[in-house]
Design an enzyme around this catalytic site. Structure first.
Site, PDB file in Angstrom:
ATOM      1  CE  LYS A 175      -1.693  -1.887   3.599  1.00 10.18           C
ATOM      2  NZ  LYS A 175      -2.385  -2.272   4.840  1.00 10.18           N
ATOM      3  CB  THR A 208      -6.327   7.011   8.454  1.00  8.75           C
ATOM      4  OG1 THR A 208      -5.297   7.386   9.385  1.00  8.75           O
ATOM      5  CG2 THR A 208      -6.565   8.151   7.477  1.00  8.75           C
ATOM      6  N   GLY A 210      -7.686   1.898  11.268  1.00  7.38           N
ATOM      7  CA  GLY A 210      -8.285   0.680  10.735  1.00  7.38           C
ATOM      8  C   GLY A 210      -8.281   0.572   9.226  1.00  7.38           C
ATOM      9  CB  THR A 211      -6.866   2.663   6.473  1.00 11.19           C
ATOM     10  OG1 THR A 211      -5.581   2.790   7.103  1.00 11.19           O
ATOM     11  CG2 THR A 211      -7.649   3.936   6.666  1.00 11.19           C
ATOM     12  N   GLY A 212      -5.871  -0.266   7.160  1.00 11.22           N
ATOM     13  CA  GLY A 212      -5.208  -1.485   6.698  1.00 11.22           C
ATOM     14  C   GLY A 212      -6.075  -2.713   6.880  1.00 11.22           C
ATOM     15  CB  CYS A 213      -8.152  -3.843   9.749  1.00  6.83           C
ATOM     16  SG  CYS A 213      -6.924  -3.796  11.066  1.00  6.83           S
TER      17      CYS A 213
END
Length: 271
Positions: A175, A208, A210-213
């Site tokens: 990402k 932002t 929790g964006t990765g989860c």
């Protein structure tokens, strides 16, 4: 019609923005039945992590076995695994049940800077879990830890992706949210032969958490429905873009994303 099912093996976020909670919200919004195996309970909010309480290996194993014995997940997502012992257990379960659609989100550091993966667990992840994964979704700092290199440019990301692919993972999704190189966020997918780039607008916001989860959960949901990796990533990109842009503004720190934004936009377009 058979309902697509996805199992998330991850930590619980009491603030509701990341971890198990974010995964279930994402699965639900994308019309996938979500199941869980909780690896640790965290006490956290938008200001940071106040405590991490790992579950016993027996408790984690029993949760996974219960789901596997009756609900038959179509895809598996891993999130916060915390230590080497949990990583080894999860890896053994993946092999035991012959799961192939495994998406690994290598959760290492919370938004506030707290470590969510013990140092010795990194090697366990590289040697035991990544060879079993179909997709790995590190951000740039996580890719740096996993490869031992500094990533400053797109070329560095390409080199890191090749190194991660050598560990056995089929698809590497690095990402671009941390690169801060312009107004466009570029996420990069590597399949062992070629690179595919997914671009999206960068939004200036602190919300932002929790964006990765959420991004990895969206990929997992789409793969559980039988979509190919490129289609899954494209939908996940649209999902997380909407979740960030239509911010909720909850909390005094790094607030959560808006998990219902993607479906709400689709509904408005259809009116």
């Amino acid at each position: 019609m058979q309902i697509a099912r996805a199992l998330t093996i991850a930590g619980s976020d009491s603030g509701g923005g990341a971890g198990i909670q974010a995964d279930l919200k994402t699965f639900q919004e994308l019309n996938v039945f979500g199941m869980t195996a909780i690896t640790a309970v965290t006490a956290q909010n938008t200001l940071g992590v106040q405590g991490v309480y790992p579950l016993s290996l027996d408790a984690i194993e029993t949760q996974i076995e219960s789901v596997a014995a009756d609900l038959y997940p179509d895809a598996i997502k891993t999130g916060m695994l915390f230590n080497a012992e949990i990583i080894q257990l999860v890896s053994e379960q993946v092999k035991k049940h012959g799961w192939e659609n495994v998406i690994v989100d290598p959760v290492m550091i919370a938004k506030g800077g707290q470590s969510l993966l013990q140092r010795e667990a990194v090697e366990a992840m590289k040697k035991q879990l990544l060879p079993l994964a179909k997709v790995i979704t590190p951000n740039i700092p996580e890719a740096e830890v996993l490869t031992g290199m500094v990533i400053k440019s797109l070329e560095d990301r390409q080199t890191a992706a090749k190194k991660l692919h050598e560990l056995g993972t089929s698809y590497i999704m690095i990402k671009g949210g941390h690169d801060m190189l312009g107004d466009v966020v570029v996420d990069m997918l590597y399949d062992g032969q070629s690179f595919t780039y997914f671009e999206g607008e960068r939004f200036e916001t602190k919300h932002t958490h929790g964006t990765g989860c959420t991004f990895a959960a969206a990929i997992t949901a789409e793969i559980s429905k039988g979509h190919d990796i490129h289609s899954a990533v494209q939908t996940a990109k649209q999902f997380i873009q909407a979740a960030i842009e239509d911010q909720l503004g909850i909390g005094n720190g790094h607030g959560p994303t808006n998990h219902w934004a993607f479906e709400k936009r689709k509904m408005l377009k259809s009116v």
